[in-house]
Scaffold this motif. Structure first.
Motif, PDB file in Angstrom:
ATOM      1  N   THR A  12      27.548  -2.984 114.827  1.00 32.35           N
ATOM      2  CA  THR A  12      28.764  -2.410 115.272  1.00 32.35           C
ATOM      3  C   THR A  12      29.398  -1.654 116.092  1.00 32.35           C
ATOM      4  N   SER A  13      28.344  -1.199 117.202  1.00 36.44           N
ATOM      5  CA  SER A  13      28.308  -0.468 117.854  1.00 36.44           C
ATOM      6  C   SER A  13      27.205  -0.491 119.218  1.00 36.44           C
ATOM      7  N   GLY A  14      27.978   0.738 119.940  1.00 40.73           N
ATOM      8  CA  GLY A  14      26.789   1.161 121.300  1.00 40.73           C
ATOM      9  C   GLY A  14      25.512   0.106 121.423  1.00 40.73           C
ATOM     10  N   GLY A  34      25.545  -4.736 109.594  1.00 36.28           N
ATOM     11  CA  GLY A  34      26.519  -3.238 110.000  1.00 36.28           C
ATOM     12  C   GLY A  34      27.258  -2.938 108.749  1.00 36.28           C
ATOM     13  N   ARG A  35      27.341  -2.449 108.354  1.00 32.86           N
ATOM     14  CA  ARG A  35      28.143  -1.133 107.390  1.00 32.86           C
ATOM     15  C   ARG A  35      29.722  -1.128 107.426  1.00 32.86           C
ATOM     16  N   LYS A  36      30.517  -2.082 108.346  1.00 33.44           N
ATOM     17  CA  LYS A  36      31.799  -1.800 108.572  1.00 33.44           C
ATOM     18  C   LYS A  36      32.182  -3.605 108.250  1.00 33.44           C
ATOM     19  N   ALA A  37      33.024  -4.043 107.480  1.00 37.57           N
ATOM     20  CA  ALA A  37      33.261  -5.173 106.774  1.00 37.57           C
ATOM     21  C   ALA A  37      34.536  -5.701 108.271  1.00 37.57           C
TER      22      ALA A  37
END
Ligand code: NDP
Ligand code: 8X3
Length: 253
Positions: A12-14, A34-37
């Motif tokens: 979800t990032s980078g 990821g941890r962010k739905a």
């Protein structure tokens, strides 16, 4: 499924997100963890619309062994044949001296960077062996080559990623599977903001006066390693900005 499958943790990032774009642009289908739905769903929509491939989002924390195991055991049949695993999820928290660290934070870093990576590897590699095909790409770091001030625990985890990569390569030597340890130096992502617990000024100062690597620089390198001919195993890549020489020596204008 026709297209090859890449599984990326911490997508979800980078660097993980850049890898998702790179492999999607080459027609791979992606399992994205990821941890962010909300971010995972947004990424799925964006990648499928832009590249016309398929994304399976998997919401779990790599530290949660039960969640990792049950989710990966329950993969739909058409998503089971993971060809490339990119163990990317990782973080650092704080810059304290080893004898002053917050042990709760150190536990999070160790559980994510070492145990999370091992759990995912343990779940995915047996299937690769059974299929006779697979590439495990671990995101290590220049920090795993030598410790630096304020980085003790993080450096230890990335040294562990090197040992886990080397050990896995040894354990797979009689198979067609490949193992690559990518060791970046300074890459401008959310990484330093996390390290400084949300302080963007301190995080920005890390990259002042030099041109850091971009997440896509790393994704391109990973894609290069993944697309090498089957008899070529790129074991390690140390990659840093031109004005970085070691984990601690940089030139800044
Ligand atoms: P980012 O902070 O931008 O991305 C890290 C990603 O990992 C995020 O998606 C984050 O999700 C995810 N993540 C963290 N903890 C967990 C967890 N427990 N379970 C699932 N996902 C998790 O940093 P980078 O892209 O820079 O970092 C990616 C990897 O690259 C890390 O392993 C890092 O150590 C390594 N690296 C980075 C360098 C750099 O200079 N940036 C240099 C060398 C190596 P969430 O937002 O939910 O935390
Ligand atoms: C992250 C790079 O600069 O902290 O692994 O060593 S650095």
């Amino acid at each position: 499924m026709e297209n090859k499958i890449v599984f990326i943790t911490g997508a979800t990032s980078g660097i993980g997100e850049a890898c998702a774009h790179k492999f999607a642009s080459k027609g791979y289908n992606l399992i994205l963890n990821g941890r962010k739905a909300d971010l995972l769903d947004k990424l799925k929509q964006q990648l499928e619309a832009q590249y016309g491939m398929a994304v399976l989002p998997l919401l779990f924390d790599v530290r949660n062994k039960i969640a990792v195991e049950t989710t990966l055991q329950a993969l739909p049949d058409e998503w089971k044949a993971v060809e490339i695993l990119i163990n990317n999820a990782g973080l650092v928290l704080g810059t304290e001296k080893e004898f002053e660290v917050d042990l709760e934070e150190s536990g999070i870093v160790i559980d994510t960077n070492i145990k999370g990576l091992l759990t995912v590897t343990r779940c995915i590699v047996p299937g690769m062996i059974a299929r006779g095909k697979g590439h495990i790409i671990n995101i290590g770091s220049i920090a795993g080559d030598a410790a630096y001030a304020g980085g003790s625990v993080y450096c230890a985890t990335k040294a562990a990623v090197k040992a886990l990569s080397d050990g896995l390569r040894i354990d797979l030597v009689d198979t067609p599977l490949r193992v690559t340890n990518i060791k970046p130096g300074m890459v401008e992502t959310h990484f330093s903001i996390t390290r400084f617990r949300g302080d963007k000024t301190k995080a920005g100062a890390v990259y002042q006066g030099l041109q850091p690597l971009t997440p896509m620089d790393i994704a391109e390198t990973i894609y290069f390693a993944a697309s090498a001919p089957a008899h070529v195993q790129i074991a390690e890549v140390l990659i840093m900005p031109t004005n970085q020489a070691t984990g601690t020596i940089t030139y800044r204008r």
